[in-house]
Design a protein around this motif. Structure first.
Motif, PDB file in Angstrom:
ATOM      1  N   LEU A 115       0.842  -1.229  -0.101  1.00 48.52           N
ATOM      2  CA  LEU A 115       0.016  -0.149  -0.003  1.00 48.52           C
ATOM      3  C   LEU A 115       0.845   1.375   0.273  1.00 48.52           C
ATOM      4  CD1 LEU A 115      -2.717  -0.683   2.593  1.00 48.52           C
ATOM      5  CD2 LEU A 115      -3.064  -0.693   0.055  1.00 48.52           C
ATOM      6  N   TRP A 116       0.499   2.116  -0.850  1.00 40.51           N
ATOM      7  CA  TRP A 116       1.222   3.502  -0.836  1.00 40.51           C
ATOM      8  C   TRP A 116       0.368   4.611   0.084  1.00 40.51           C
ATOM      9  CZ3 TRP A 116       5.432   4.411  -2.757  1.00 40.51           C
ATOM     10  CH2 TRP A 116       6.176   3.872  -3.883  1.00 40.51           C
ATOM     11  N   VAL A 136       8.843  -0.382   2.728  1.00 40.66           N
ATOM     12  CA  VAL A 136       9.779  -1.178   1.699  1.00 40.66           C
ATOM     13  C   VAL A 136      10.112  -0.322   0.732  1.00 40.66           C
ATOM     14  CG1 VAL A 136       8.901  -3.264   2.243  1.00 40.66           C
ATOM     15  CG2 VAL A 136       7.644  -2.152   0.521  1.00 40.66           C
ATOM     16  N   ARG A 137       9.511   0.973   0.470  1.00 42.38           N
ATOM     17  CA  ARG A 137       9.975   1.746  -0.758  1.00 42.38           C
ATOM     18  C   ARG A 137       9.636   3.260  -0.412  1.00 42.38           C
ATOM     19  NH1 ARG A 137       7.220   0.975  -6.585  1.00 42.38           N
ATOM     20  NH2 ARG A 137       8.353   2.513  -7.866  1.00 42.38           N
ATOM     21  N   TYR A 283       8.621  12.008 -10.113  1.00 40.03           N
ATOM     22  CA  TYR A 283       8.770  11.135  -8.976  1.00 40.03           C
ATOM     23  C   TYR A 283       9.970  10.018  -9.253  1.00 40.03           C
ATOM     24  CZ  TYR A 283       4.545  12.862  -7.331  1.00 40.03           C
ATOM     25  OH  TYR A 283       3.338  13.597  -6.805  1.00 40.03           O
ATOM     26  N   VAL A 284      10.522   9.855  -8.357  1.00 38.30           N
ATOM     27  CA  VAL A 284      11.953   8.796  -8.358  1.00 38.30           C
ATOM     28  C   VAL A 284      12.083   7.996  -7.304  1.00 38.30           C
ATOM     29  CG1 VAL A 284      13.493  10.543  -8.178  1.00 38.30           C
ATOM     30  CG2 VAL A 284      14.207   8.485  -9.477  1.00 38.30           C
ATOM     31  N   ASP A 285      12.267   6.851  -7.658  1.00 31.27           N
ATOM     32  CA  ASP A 285      12.718   5.746  -6.185  1.00 31.27           C
ATOM     33  C   ASP A 285      14.081   6.418  -5.702  1.00 31.27           C
ATOM     34  OD1 ASP A 285      11.068   3.471  -5.978  1.00 31.27           O
ATOM     35  OD2 ASP A 285      11.491   3.310  -8.055  1.00 31.27           O
ATOM     36  N   GLY A 286      13.784   6.791  -4.384  1.00 35.51           N
ATOM     37  CA  GLY A 286      14.885   7.249  -3.522  1.00 35.51           C
ATOM     38  C   GLY A 286      16.101   6.568  -3.614  1.00 35.51           C
ATOM     39  N   ASP A 287      16.146   5.073  -3.981  1.00 34.90           N
ATOM     40  CA  ASP A 287      17.525   4.475  -4.280  1.00 34.90           C
ATOM     41  C   ASP A 287      18.033   4.144  -5.541  1.00 34.90           C
ATOM     42  OD1 ASP A 287      15.546   2.769  -5.257  1.00 34.90           O
ATOM     43  OD2 ASP A 287      16.052   1.003  -3.948  1.00 34.90           O
ATOM     44  N   TYR A 309       4.311   0.371   1.909  1.00 36.51           N
ATOM     45  CA  TYR A 309       4.528  -0.534   3.180  1.00 36.51           C
ATOM     46  C   TYR A 309       3.783  -1.791   2.560  1.00 36.51           C
ATOM     47  CZ  TYR A 309       4.399   3.662   6.085  1.00 36.51           C
ATOM     48  OH  TYR A 309       5.131   5.040   6.668  1.00 36.51           O
ATOM     49  N   ARG A 310       4.472  -2.811   3.068  1.00 39.12           N
ATOM     50  CA  ARG A 310       4.095  -4.262   2.713  1.00 39.12           C
ATOM     51  C   ARG A 310       3.481  -4.924   4.090  1.00 39.12           C
ATOM     52  NH1 ARG A 310       9.184  -6.905   2.052  1.00 39.12           N
ATOM     53  NH2 ARG A 310       9.492  -7.093   4.045  1.00 39.12           N
ATOM     54  N   SER A 311       2.475  -5.685   3.683  1.00 40.80           N
ATOM     55  CA  SER A 311       1.679  -6.260   4.793  1.00 40.80           C
ATOM     56  C   SER A 311       2.481  -7.487   5.391  1.00 40.80           C
ATOM     57  CB  SER A 311       0.334  -7.000   4.118  1.00 40.80           C
ATOM     58  OG  SER A 311       0.450  -7.980   3.323  1.00 40.80           O
ATOM     59  N   PRO A 312       2.231  -7.771   6.504  1.00 44.00           N
ATOM     60  CA  PRO A 312       3.110  -8.965   7.228  1.00 44.00           C
ATOM     61  C   PRO A 312       3.144 -10.350   6.431  1.00 44.00           C
ATOM     62  CG  PRO A 312       1.474  -8.057   8.861  1.00 44.00           C
ATOM     63  CD  PRO A 312       1.374  -7.257   7.488  1.00 44.00           C
ATOM     64  N   SER A 313       1.899 -10.643   5.667  1.00 50.24           N
ATOM     65  CA  SER A 313       1.671 -12.040   4.894  1.00 50.24           C
ATOM     66  C   SER A 313       2.455 -11.771   3.684  1.00 50.24           C
ATOM     67  CB  SER A 313       0.272 -12.441   4.939  1.00 50.24           C
ATOM     68  OG  SER A 313      -0.399 -11.221   4.046  1.00 50.24           O
TER      69      SER A 313
END
Length: 314
Positions: A115-116, A136-137, A283-287, A309-313
């Motif tokens: 989710l963003w 995660v991103r 917009y650009v990925d920070g890494d 964000y990434r869910s626990p599953s």
């Protein structure tokens, strides 16, 4: 007055939303954007509201009011579903976000979800942490004024390469093929189809003069090796126009020859007729260090961060 939590209902719909529901979601997103100072839903999410995609829409109501919304779209096989979640400012800090978040996990199933959060807000971070979601991103929003772009040195092009404007209908398939090659490892951009492209060609902001193509004409069969797509539209509903570097893609076979900078300077200068007061963002990925370094050298500065964000599953 808002309805009590006991009057909450949460429905899940699939595919294109009917016009009244779409209007409710767009109104919710507009109010959240106004309060938060950042677009509450991405362009992809807004397009999925009105197309027959495979997206799932989670609609949380308190009484008759739409209090929250989440959207999930499938990605590659066995990969987490990707989406966005927002809560109306008047309904925050009352458990609505956690209710939506938990239901997202159920709808996503064993593959999990991404989710963003548009804007690196404390509220989103706290909600994610409470649900066990991991950051995660980071997606940077960088910005510079259009004023001064006319003074940038226009780099020369690699031998055998020319720049021209996109021709709708004639260049669609070739552009999608180039885009897929340029973004082969990108989670969203590299998956665009011709249908995805044509959705955007029908948007009111599309201007073919702002979609520049780099074409290698040195051989018997000209072929695309790069593109720079600029866009002018409000960043948030009802807001002033903003210039945007929408897509900058270079063929892997041509990378490292300075074509990205050469195209970007030309794309920025193509915006000059829209007025020097226009801000320009991207917009650009920070890494992505090569990209952030290029943009910084052309005067762009980081002004905001979107977080995935990434869910626990997942």
């Amino acid at each position: 007055m808002s309805a009590p939590a006991a009057d909450r209902s949460l429905a899940v719909a699939a595919g294109a939303l009917p016009a009244p529901l779409r209007a409710d979601v767009e109104a919710l997103a507009a109010e959240a954007s106004r309060v938060d100072g950042a677009a509450a839903l991405s362009e992809d999410a807004l397009l999925r509201l009105r197309t027959t995609s495979l997206a799932s829409h989670l609609l949380l109501r308190e009484g008759e009011e739409l209090a929250g919304y989440a959207q999930l779209a499938p990605t590659d096989a066995d990969a987490p579903a990707a989406g966005e979640l927002l809560v109306h400012p008047a309904h925050r800090r009352r458990g609505a976000g956690r209710l939506l978040l938990d239901r997202v996990v159920e709808v996503a199933g064993p593959g999990g979800a991404l989710l963003w959060s548009h804007g690196d807000t404390p509220g989103a971070a706290a909600l994610a942490a409470a649900g066990g979601w991991a950051r995660v991103r980071d997606l940077w929003r960088m910005e510079r004024p259009l004023a001064g772009v006319e003074d940038l040195e226009v780099p020369g092009l690699p031998a055998g390469v020319r720049v021209r404007a996109f021709v709708p209908g004639a260049d669609d398939e070739a552009w999608v093929e180039l885009n897929a090659a340029a973004f082969a490892t990108h989670a969203e951009q590299g998956r665009w189809t011709v249908a995805d492209l044509r959705l955007r060609l029908r948007e009111p902001w599309f201007d073919p003069a702002l979609l520049l193509l780099a074409e290698d004409v040195s051989g018997p069969s000209p072929h695309l090796v790069g593109s720079c797509w600029m866009k002018v539209a409000p960043a948030v509903p009802g807001g002033p126009d903003v210039g945007e570097l929408y897509v900058l893609g270079i063929s892997p076979a041509t990378a490292g020859r300075g074509l990205g900078r050469a195209l970007l300077v030309r794309g920025l200068q193509a915006l000059l007729p829209r007025g020097a007061a226009l801000p320009v963002e991207l917009y650009v990925d920070g890494d992505n260090e090569p990209a952030t370094r290029l943009y910084s050298r052309l005067g762009f500065e980081r002004v905001a961060v979107d977080v995935q964000y990434r869910s626990p599953s997942a």
